[in-house]
Scaffold this active site. Structure first.
Site, PDB file in Angstrom:
ATOM      1  N   TRP A 141      41.028  30.710  51.887  1.00 57.34           N
ATOM      2  CA  TRP A 141      41.583  30.965  50.560  1.00 57.34           C
ATOM      3  C   TRP A 141      42.613  32.067  50.783  1.00 57.34           C
ATOM      4  CZ3 TRP A 141      41.662  35.005  46.872  1.00 57.34           C
ATOM      5  CH2 TRP A 141      41.923  34.615  45.558  1.00 57.34           C
TER       6      TRP A 141
ATOM      7  N   GLU B  19      33.795  33.621  26.445  1.00 54.66           N
ATOM      8  CA  GLU B  19      33.380  32.690  27.496  1.00 54.66           C
ATOM      9  C   GLU B  19      34.007  31.310  27.255  1.00 54.66           C
ATOM     10  OE1 GLU B  19      32.235  32.832  30.306  1.00 54.66           O
ATOM     11  OE2 GLU B  19      31.392  30.863  30.708  1.00 54.66           O
TER      12      GLU B  19
ATOM     13  N   CYS C 261      36.942  32.016  51.106  1.00 54.64           N
ATOM     14  CA  CYS C 261      36.821  31.508  52.482  1.00 54.64           C
ATOM     15  C   CYS C 261      35.368  31.211  52.863  1.00 54.64           C
ATOM     16  CB  CYS C 261      37.346  32.544  53.465  1.00 54.64           C
ATOM     17  SG  CYS C 261      39.001  33.100  53.102  1.00 54.64           S
TER      18      CYS C 261
ATOM     19  N   HIS D  11      44.656  42.360  12.603  1.00 52.37           N
ATOM     20  CA  HIS D  11      45.274  43.470  13.339  1.00 52.37           C
ATOM     21  C   HIS D  11      46.252  42.965  14.400  1.00 52.37           C
ATOM     22  CE1 HIS D  11      42.652  46.192  11.263  1.00 52.37           C
ATOM     23  NE2 HIS D  11      41.621  45.427  11.582  1.00 52.37           N
TER      24      HIS D  11
ATOM     25  N   ASN E 249      36.482  35.968  57.201  1.00 51.93           N
ATOM     26  CA  ASN E 249      36.489  36.086  55.736  1.00 51.93           C
ATOM     27  C   ASN E 249      36.753  37.548  55.393  1.00 51.93           C
ATOM     28  OD1 ASN E 249      35.700  33.454  55.631  1.00 51.93           O
ATOM     29  ND2 ASN E 249      33.679  33.842  54.725  1.00 51.93           N
TER      30      ASN E 249
ATOM     31  N   LYS F 181      36.475  29.446  29.903  1.00 49.69           N
ATOM     32  CA  LYS F 181      36.213  28.085  30.411  1.00 49.69           C
ATOM     33  C   LYS F 181      37.440  27.213  30.193  1.00 49.69           C
ATOM     34  CE  LYS F 181      33.467  28.458  32.483  1.00 49.69           C
ATOM     35  NZ  LYS F 181      32.551  29.556  32.645  1.00 49.69           N
TER      36      LYS F 181
HETATM   37  O1  M6R Z   1      29.299  35.171  41.293  1.00 44.03           O
HETATM   38  P1  M6R Z   1      29.639  36.033  40.104  1.00 44.03           P
HETATM   39  O2  M6R Z   1      28.853  35.664  38.903  1.00 44.03           O
HETATM   40  O3  M6R Z   1      29.580  37.493  40.404  1.00 44.03           O
HETATM   41  O4  M6R Z   1      31.163  35.681  39.806  1.00 44.03           O
HETATM   42  C1  M6R Z   1      31.890  36.366  38.835  1.00 44.03           C
HETATM   43  C2  M6R Z   1      33.114  35.589  38.431  1.00 44.03           C
HETATM   44  O5  M6R Z   1      33.963  35.407  39.527  1.00 44.03           O
HETATM   45  C3  M6R Z   1      32.764  34.206  37.849  1.00 44.03           C
HETATM   46  O6  M6R Z   1      31.866  34.308  36.796  1.00 44.03           O
HETATM   47  C4  M6R Z   1      34.039  33.494  37.372  1.00 44.03           C
HETATM   48  O7  M6R Z   1      34.574  34.162  36.271  1.00 44.03           O
HETATM   49  C5  M6R Z   1      33.737  32.029  37.049  1.00 44.03           C
HETATM   50  N1  M6R Z   1      34.682  31.186  37.708  1.00 44.03           N
HETATM   51  C6  M6R Z   1      33.802  31.713  35.632  1.00 44.03           C
HETATM   52  O8  M6R Z   1      33.558  30.366  35.360  1.00 44.03           O
END
Ligand code: M6R
Length: 609
Positions: A75, A482, A2, A505, A99, A486
């Site tokens: 949101w 990662e 939000c 495993h 929020n 993505k």
């Molecule tokens: O703002 P932050 O780095 O604390 O956010 C953490 C996660 O919400 C953020 O990295 C999320 O996983 C991303 N959308 C990944 O691309």
């Protein structure tokens, strides 16, 4: 997540509010709304399901004006995404945006309904409007009514209220959800993020936990959680915001991928000498603190957690100290053992992630020797509440999928390894080698970006796939994680990451021609082990996509596509290998036709747990 924007001015504020919402779009939302009061005390409210553009079109179609107003992007947490549940919510004279989450909304709703209040939404927010309306019956002012009301709220809130019978002011309250006051000349503003207000001011007051404030055109009065009047510092912002301009790029995510060499240049600038990291890099007193540190506890979420996982390999192999990494939402809810002389390191792009912030606050009570945050947003809660802060200087990251924030975090963590390592056996020669490697990084990233056309072509092969498996070893295992995150968040393809040694495993059972296997394979001391894992996949008919150093000598053939990544020093490999995986997920998402910058159900800044 939000977003809030509010204004008290003489001029019409509707365009300022809608533009502010547009600037907060990147946070993720499902509906938007605005309410303004004009000089005759008439309240107009417009709400729309969907994008801010829908709201802007509605405003254009039925022009509304007013000098005092509040606006919101929602949101959904309580109640489905719908116009009925969109903010602002109204109770007779009171209008509110909020929020966060009011955890005790159910008993409050029951009590207010018993008093005759009629609810028109399923939200937790609406209880605030009715509660303040009720308290205002016996309070001297809106401010007093809000102060009485917030004492009854449990949970997290950043909330802004106005009373249409007195349009000269808004009252705001912060507990667990950030709010920033923007100071103008003869007008003042409020928002959940300074980015929303940059077109109208650069002077900001960041409210603290428990603060309640009354904002008029000419004054700002702030009261702390005990109700005492308090002065908060005014900050001059140097944040730049060019989110309105994607330049030559189709999406912010692609722009941000290509910004990485420059972002990393900025992150390094003025922080390295010829042979080590400068003491001031982590702020006043960092060197004294780092001398004492014997253990590092990292807390973070999502992509930031992955950078923490890479850092564990670096801190233990080069930094000479033990390190533990934990997802913040787990860390905060378990009793953990605090090693002697432990440094708590939080990592966050936004600096407002609720679980990471809660983990930091918990750690403050738990006996850590100090706290450091690696963060991209100056003035954010994590930065303000940590003893030390390393600013990643990536610039505003608008795409929900984190890219340049991640690689600049890794650069910060590599520098932390140098800074701590020099007190724990990292030799002068090693420090010089690492320093030189870091300085060469932007050039290596430029080279990695030239792989884009190859990767775009490769992405075609993922168009009809429903699953994918990412493999890596050592500090490339978190990079595989990662890469999988993505791909799943922007293309909606189910993706898993495994440490390659784990294949036999369990995950080997998944291998067939429909399961693409993506492997990250720099030429390091684990390469031969990784090659054996690749053969295990080939022997079972798997189709491989191997991102490898040319010297690793993988050959493309019918079952294996090899993409050669520039050769780099071991410590840089996790950073450089990230870029091809970002590009792969981007191009697959393009083929899938998903909303790359604002993937479904996700928010940029996760300010609720
Ligand atoms: O703002 P932050 O780095 O604390 O956010 C953490 C996660 O919400 C953020 O990295 C999320 O996983 C991303 N959308 C990944 O691309």
């Amino acid at each position: 997540m939000c977003g809030i924007v509010g204004a008290v001015a003489q001029r019409d504020v509707v365009d300022i509010l809608v533009e502010g919402l547009r600037r907060l779009e990147y946070r993720g939302y499902d509906s938007a709304g605005v309410a303004v009061v004009n000089s005759s005390g008439e309240l107009t409210r417009l709400r729309r399901l969907g994008k801010v553009k829908e709201l802007a079109d509605a405003v254009a179609a039925a022009p509304v004006t007013g000098g005092t107003g509040i606006a919101h992007t929602r949101w959904a947490t309580h109640g489905e995404p719908s116009e009925r549940n969109a903010h602002p919510h109204v109770s007779s004279n009171i209008t509110v945006v909020h929020n966060g989450i009011i955890e005790n909304h159910a008993p409050l709703r029951e009590a207010l309904q018993a008093k005759g209040y009629v609810f028109t939404s399923d939200t937790d927010t609406e209880v605030i409007a009715h509660l303040v309306e009720e308290e205002l019956k016996s309070a001297a002012s809106l401010l007093a009514a809000v102060q009485k009301s917030v004492k009854q709220l449990h949970g997290a809130y950043g909330t802004v209220l106005m009373d249409k019978t007195d349009a000269s002011r808004v009252v705001v309250a912060r507990s667990g959800s950030p709010l920033v006051i923007g100071l103008g000349i003869g007008e003042n503003f409020i928002a959940s993020d300074q980015l929303a207000l940059l077109p109208v001011t650069r002077r900001f007051i960041f409210l603290e936990e428990g603060d309640v404030a009354e904002i008029t055109r000419h004054s700002v009065r702030i009261f702390d959680s005990n109700g005492n009047a308090i002065e908060r510092e005014v900050h001059e912002s140097n944040v730049s915001y060019d989110a309105g301009d994607k330049g030559q790029y189709r999406h912010f995510m692609l722009k941000e991928i290509y910004e990485q060499p420059n972002a990393i240049n900025n992150t390094l600038e003025g922080r390295l000498s010829s042979d080590s990291v400068l003491d001031e890099t982590f702020g006043n007193g960092a060197a004294e603190l780092f001398k004492k540190v014997k253990h590092v506890q990292i807390v973070a979420c999502g992509t930031s957690y992955h950078s923490g996982m890479v850092a564990r390999y670096w801190l233990e192999s080069l930094g000479g100290i033990s390190c533990n990494v934990e997802i913040a939402s787990e860390f905060r809810y378990r009793k953990s053992f605090v090693q002697p002389n432990s440094l708590l390191v939080s990592i966050s792009q936004s600096g407002e992630t609720a679980d990471t912030l809660a983990a930091l606050r918990l750690a403050k009570e738990a006996g850590y020797v100090g706290s450091l945050t690696i963060c991209n947003v100056a003035g954010s809660s994590l930065v303000r509440e940590s003893d030390l802060a390393f600013m990643t200087r990536a610039g505003a990251e608008i795409g929900v999928a984190s890219t340049k924030a991640f690689t600049t975090q890794l650069v910060g963590l590599a520098m932390l390894t140098l800074a701590i390592g020099k007190y724990n056996g990292l030799t002068a020669a090693q420090q010089r080698e690492l320093t030189e490697a870091l300085k060469s990084l932007p050039g290596k990233l430029e080279q990695a970006l030239t792989l884009a056309p190859q990767i775009e072509a490769l992405a075609e092969e993922f168009a009809d796939k429903h699953h994918a498996l990412f493999l890596g070893r050592g500090d490339q295992y978190p990079i595989a994680m990662e890469g999988a995150l993505k791909l799943k968040e922007i293309s909606y393809i189910h993706a898993e990451a495994y440490a390659a040694g784990e294949l036999k495993h369990g995950p080997l059972a998944l291998i067939d021609a429909q399961m693409p296997i993506i492997v990250v394979a720099p030429n390091n001391d684990l390469l031969e082990k990784l090659k054996s894992n690749v053969e295990e996949v080939r022997a079972r008919g798997g189709i491989l996509y191997v991102f490898a150093d040319a010297d690793a000598k993988f050959q493309s053939d019918a079952t294996m596509r090899v993409i050669n990544v520039p050769h780099v020093a071991d410590i840089l490999a996790p950073i450089v290998y990230t870029l091809p995986l970002q590009l792969l997920s981007y191009y697959v998402a393009i083929i899938k036709g998903t909303d790359v910058d604002q993937p479904r159900n996700l928010a940029k800044s996760v300010t609720v747990e």
